[in-house]
Write a protein that holds these residues in place. Structure first.
Motif, PDB file in Angstrom:
ATOM      1  N   PRO A 173      38.716  -7.960 -19.985  1.00 39.80           N
ATOM      2  CA  PRO A 173      38.127  -7.132 -21.030  1.00 39.80           C
ATOM      3  C   PRO A 173      36.816  -7.301 -21.426  1.00 39.80           C
ATOM      4  O   PRO A 173      36.057  -6.427 -21.714  1.00 39.80           O
ATOM      5  N   GLU A 174      36.420  -8.603 -21.515  1.00 36.50           N
ATOM      6  CA  GLU A 174      35.024  -8.802 -22.080  1.00 36.50           C
ATOM      7  C   GLU A 174      33.860  -8.465 -21.026  1.00 36.50           C
ATOM      8  O   GLU A 174      32.765  -8.252 -21.726  1.00 36.50           O
ATOM      9  N   LEU A 175      34.375  -8.394 -19.836  1.00 41.55           N
ATOM     10  CA  LEU A 175      33.069  -8.090 -18.866  1.00 41.55           C
ATOM     11  C   LEU A 175      32.883  -6.734 -19.083  1.00 41.55           C
ATOM     12  O   LEU A 175      31.626  -6.255 -18.653  1.00 41.55           O
ATOM     13  N   GLY A 176      33.605  -5.773 -19.486  1.00 41.22           N
ATOM     14  CA  GLY A 176      33.226  -4.407 -19.701  1.00 41.22           C
ATOM     15  C   GLY A 176      32.057  -4.206 -20.721  1.00 41.22           C
ATOM     16  O   GLY A 176      30.994  -3.652 -20.297  1.00 41.22           O
ATOM     17  N   GLU A 214      30.084   8.113 -24.101  1.00 40.99           N
ATOM     18  CA  GLU A 214      31.150   7.983 -24.892  1.00 40.99           C
ATOM     19  C   GLU A 214      32.317   7.649 -23.618  1.00 40.99           C
ATOM     20  O   GLU A 214      33.130   6.733 -23.868  1.00 40.99           O
ATOM     21  N   HIS A 215      32.406   8.539 -22.670  1.00 40.69           N
ATOM     22  CA  HIS A 215      33.528   8.285 -21.703  1.00 40.69           C
ATOM     23  C   HIS A 215      33.186   7.079 -20.845  1.00 40.69           C
ATOM     24  O   HIS A 215      34.213   6.559 -20.359  1.00 40.69           O
ATOM     25  N   PHE A 216      31.934   6.768 -20.451  1.00 42.45           N
ATOM     26  CA  PHE A 216      31.900   5.635 -19.890  1.00 42.45           C
ATOM     27  C   PHE A 216      31.910   4.337 -20.513  1.00 42.45           C
ATOM     28  O   PHE A 216      32.868   3.479 -20.058  1.00 42.45           O
ATOM     29  N   ARG A 217      31.810   4.244 -21.853  1.00 42.18           N
ATOM     30  CA  ARG A 217      32.496   3.321 -22.750  1.00 42.18           C
ATOM     31  C   ARG A 217      34.107   3.377 -22.859  1.00 42.18           C
ATOM     32  O   ARG A 217      34.493   2.050 -22.759  1.00 42.18           O
ATOM     33  N   GLY A 225      36.456   0.103 -21.298  1.00 38.64           N
ATOM     34  CA  GLY A 225      37.049  -0.606 -22.113  1.00 38.64           C
ATOM     35  C   GLY A 225      36.580  -0.954 -23.558  1.00 38.64           C
ATOM     36  O   GLY A 225      36.991  -1.678 -24.465  1.00 38.64           O
ATOM     37  N   GLN A 226      35.364  -0.248 -23.831  1.00 34.23           N
ATOM     38  CA  GLN A 226      34.524  -0.450 -25.011  1.00 34.23           C
ATOM     39  C   GLN A 226      35.227   0.361 -26.128  1.00 34.23           C
ATOM     40  O   GLN A 226      34.551   0.271 -27.526  1.00 34.23           O
ATOM     41  N   LYS A 227      36.101   1.294 -25.635  1.00 33.51           N
ATOM     42  CA  LYS A 227      36.450   2.266 -26.835  1.00 33.51           C
ATOM     43  C   LYS A 227      37.743   2.798 -26.434  1.00 33.51           C
ATOM     44  O   LYS A 227      38.183   2.795 -25.204  1.00 33.51           O
ATOM     45  N   GLU A 228      38.585   3.229 -27.493  1.00 33.80           N
ATOM     46  CA  GLU A 228      39.945   3.383 -27.112  1.00 33.80           C
ATOM     47  C   GLU A 228      40.289   4.946 -26.554  1.00 33.80           C
ATOM     48  O   GLU A 228      40.893   5.140 -25.715  1.00 33.80           O
ATOM     49  N   GLY A 229      39.180   6.002 -26.925  1.00 33.42           N
ATOM     50  CA  GLY A 229      39.408   7.252 -26.904  1.00 33.42           C
ATOM     51  C   GLY A 229      38.706   8.042 -27.920  1.00 33.42           C
ATOM     52  O   GLY A 229      37.766   7.158 -28.547  1.00 33.42           O
TER      53      GLY A 229
END
Lengths: 207, 207
Positions: free
Chosen positions: A115-118, B166-169, B173-177
């Motif tokens: 997860p941290e690599l994202g 936003e979608h890329f994030r 895995g940088q954002k839940e939704g």
DNA sequence: AGAAAAATGAACTGATGCGTTCAGTTCAGC
DNA sequence: GCTGAACTGAACGCATCAGTTCATTTTTCT
């Protein structure tokens, strides 16, 4: 001497990069990496803790390399068309490069495992460009060249137009990348729509 | 009777979906799927050729399911704001759903292994919306409501704004939704910028 | 009820892969 | 030239996993 050891390490990282990015994390075997280095498996484990460690090192390096390819053009407040075009072009060149697409694919697929690599990947391209663009838009807004209610939102929309549909198709393997003509067309259309959308009248594109 | 056999098959597909989408292709084991079904491993192989076959079936079903969640709002030519907002909202609801994000992540990661599934995924969301939007923009253009030189380009830019950063994030895995408020804000900003950019003056948003 | 089809569970094959070990070899530096 | 660190290669332990087999049991259809 440590110069030889260093060379081995580089060789391992190079081979690991090739194999990880080609086959993904699960599809890459440490034996294959050792063979490609070429280096004994024991040597491999003397340089890195294990597969995960090596993978993280490879990804970090690749992120750094990609970030270094970013062309930080000078942004002249006086000519928004040229400035936005330059920023857009640098962004497009980066995220549609074969290296970047491959990296994105691998990291997105392995995101549950690492997860941290994202975050590292996001910070190696999209985020810096977003910051840079936001700062520039802030300039434009302060100097009353454009009326931008929310700089962050506008910056995201702009980058979104550049990464939108085409990029997704690339990630899904439906497209190889962008040709020079496609890049120019995409950047031009995005800049045009963006400036018109913010009330910039002097947009002289003939489209 | 085949109704029981059918139920077994459904049960297998359900379990396989859970496990494949949770752990990815490589991370899912046939034993785990059989155990979760719950079904004997031999039964599993009597319903499906093998792991790849099962995976493809699961993905196809999930694509179909996602496509069915798409809300096909009526698009009134007379009110571009409402129509674009409706299309945008349906698109955003689809591509930011947890199910869709998970599916995208798995397919993007496994794209080298299953190149044909990328196309299936693209056709189960982005493509139909793009077609629908293009058709609507064509209407707007013909009826002189908006001046759109290239309907396809404009449609892609619009959807790009919605899927962009936003979608890329989310994929990384940088954002839940997206929260409800974020969706409304994103859709509103995109519609506004798009309409203004195409010279639609009656855009009455107060932003 | 009885025949046929389907499901079970458990063991098994064959292969792959991570990580370790170790005796022998290479090579830089003193 | 000697010493010690680094490298080699080959084997090994241990685990996982795809897919198969088969004798037994359950279920379905006639």
């Amino acid at each position: 001497m440590s110069t030889v050891r260093f060379a081995k390490r580089e060789s391992i990282l190079l081979a690991a990069k090739r194999i990880f990015l080609l086959h993904g994390y699960a599809g890459a075997s440490m034996e294959a990496i050792a063979e490609a280095a070429p280096v004994a498996k024991a040597t491999l484990y003397s340089h890195f803790e294990g597969k995960q460690d090596l993978f993280a090192a490879v990804i970090s390096l690749q992120c750094e390399a990609l970030l270094n390819t970013l062309a930080w053009a000078h942004t002249e407040v006086r000519d928004p068309v040229a400035a936005l075009t330059a920023i857009a072009r640098a962004f497009v060149d980066l995220i549609y490069s074969e290296d970047a697409l491959t990296l994105y694919r691998v990291i997105i697929g392995e995101q549950l495992h690492f997860p941290e690599l994202g975050g590292r990947v996001y910070r190696s391209g999209p985020e810096p460009v977003l910051r840079r663009l936001s700062a520039y838009l802030e300039d434009l807004s302060v100097q009353k060249v454009l009326a931008i209610p929310d700089v962050g939102v506008s910056a995201r929309l702009f980058l979104g137009m550049l990464k939108g549909d085409e990029h997704f198709r690339c990630l899904l393997g439906q497209k190889e990348g962008l040709s020079e003509a496609e890049k120019i067309s995409l950047v031009g259309a995005a800049v045009d729509l963006f400036l018109r959308g913010h009330g910039y009248a002097e947009s002289l594109c003939a489209r």
